[in-house]
Design a protein around this motif. Structure first.
Motif, PDB file in Angstrom:
ATOM      1  N   VAL A   7       0.829  -1.202   0.000  1.00 38.80           N
ATOM      2  CA  VAL A   7       0.000   0.000   0.000  1.00 38.80           C
ATOM      3  C   VAL A   7       0.865   1.255   0.000  1.00 38.80           C
ATOM      4  O   VAL A   7       2.079   1.184   0.166  1.00 38.80           O
ATOM      5  N   GLY A   8       0.235   2.416  -0.190  1.00 40.41           N
ATOM      6  CA  GLY A   8       0.958   3.673  -0.074  1.00 40.41           C
ATOM      7  C   GLY A   8       1.358   4.307  -1.384  1.00 40.41           C
ATOM      8  O   GLY A   8       2.301   5.096  -1.437  1.00 40.41           O
ATOM      9  N   LYS A   9       0.685   3.972  -2.503  1.00 38.00           N
ATOM     10  CA  LYS A   9       0.992   4.556  -3.812  1.00 38.00           C
ATOM     11  C   LYS A   9       2.464   4.393  -4.165  1.00 38.00           C
ATOM     12  O   LYS A   9       3.148   5.339  -4.546  1.00 38.00           O
ATOM     13  N   LEU A  10       2.931   3.164  -4.024  1.00 31.18           N
ATOM     14  CA  LEU A  10       4.337   2.864  -4.306  1.00 31.18           C
ATOM     15  C   LEU A  10       4.729   3.215  -5.734  1.00 31.18           C
ATOM     16  O   LEU A  10       5.856   3.648  -5.979  1.00 31.18           O
ATOM     17  N   THR A  31      14.946  -1.064  -5.618  1.00 31.03           N
ATOM     18  CA  THR A  31      14.268  -2.324  -5.348  1.00 31.03           C
ATOM     19  C   THR A  31      12.939  -2.019  -4.672  1.00 31.03           C
ATOM     20  O   THR A  31      12.903  -1.331  -3.652  1.00 31.03           O
ATOM     21  N   VAL A  32      11.858  -2.522  -5.248  1.00 29.77           N
ATOM     22  CA  VAL A  32      10.514  -2.221  -4.760  1.00 29.77           C
ATOM     23  C   VAL A  32       9.875  -3.518  -4.266  1.00 29.77           C
ATOM     24  O   VAL A  32       9.813  -4.507  -4.995  1.00 29.77           O
ATOM     25  N   ALA A  59      11.208  -5.005  -9.181  1.00 33.12           N
ATOM     26  CA  ALA A  59       9.990  -5.098  -8.375  1.00 33.12           C
ATOM     27  C   ALA A  59       9.766  -6.534  -7.908  1.00 33.12           C
ATOM     28  O   ALA A  59       9.831  -7.463  -8.704  1.00 33.12           O
ATOM     29  N   HIS A  60       9.510  -6.685  -6.627  1.00 28.85           N
ATOM     30  CA  HIS A  60       9.208  -7.982  -6.031  1.00 28.85           C
ATOM     31  C   HIS A  60       7.777  -7.977  -5.510  1.00 28.85           C
ATOM     32  O   HIS A  60       7.217  -6.924  -5.203  1.00 28.85           O
TER      33      HIS A  60
END
Length: 202
Positions: A7-10, A31-32, A59-60
């Motif tokens: 969450v949190g508008k990544l 790294t996301v 992205a993971h």
């Protein structure tokens, strides 16, 4: 990092960080960790399939090796969750807090700021500019990392367990009829202490 549910508008935060870093001479990897939000993970992977300037985006989804990812990072952007902040401090990882849950996490932002290993910045562009500024100043990152180590409590989990066992031991001594099992015949001690101390904490 956006918690277990991503969450949190990544995606917007990633865009801001990439924009702030893409023209720097030094290459960077963002790294996301999107948690269980597979749609967000796939969207970020699709958007940044190619390298964006000098920035590679990885992205993971949900991961079980967060400690490994954090150990390889130079700084962390995250909401103010206590577990993530504690692990970052233990690893000496500077932190930029991008949000917090009202009430229960507000105090965490003060802890990070007062301990000198991070800042709260809820504006995405300002947070991204702070990332670039810190990466351009190794001395700043080193000072933040030192402060993170000082703020850490690496034995806290063991201390909590010892404290609980100590309470059970004392309860059994006062009233043997309770017969609460804890697996020992004497009061437990905290790690590294010679005498039985208070209790284990985390």
């Amino acid at each position: 990092v956006g918690g277990g549910d991503g969450v949190g508008k990544l995606d917007k935060l990633v865009d801001a960080v990439v924009a702030a870093l893409r023209d720097r001479p030094r290459a960077a990897t963002v790294t996301v960790v999107c948690g269980r939000n597979a749609a967000l993970r796939d969207a970020i992977r699709g958007k940044y399939r190619a390298v964006a300037g000098n920035v590679t985006v990885v992205a993971h989804g949900f991961v079980s090796n967060m400690h490994d990812l954090m150990a390889r990072a130079e700084l962390l952007l995250t909401k103010a969750g206590p577990g993530t902040i504690s692990e970052a401090a233990t690893l000496g990882l500077p932190v930029i807090l991008t949000n917090f849950l009202p009430g229960q996490e507000r105090g965490n932002t003060k802890f990070v700021r007062d301990s000198g290993f991070g800042q709260l910045q809820r504006n995405r562009r300002k947070a991204a500019r702070l990332v670039a500024a810190w990466l351009d100043r190794p001395d700043t990152l080193a000072a933040l990392s030192t402060n993170a180590f000082k703020a850490s409590s690496p034995d806290s989990t063991a201390n909590i367990a010892a404290d609980i066992a100590h309470i059970i031991f004392r309860a059994n001594q006062r009233d043997p009829a309770l017969r609460i099992a804890y697996g020992g015949s004497r009061s437990p001690s905290r790690p590294g202490s010679a005498a039985p101390p208070a209790l284990l904490a985390a």
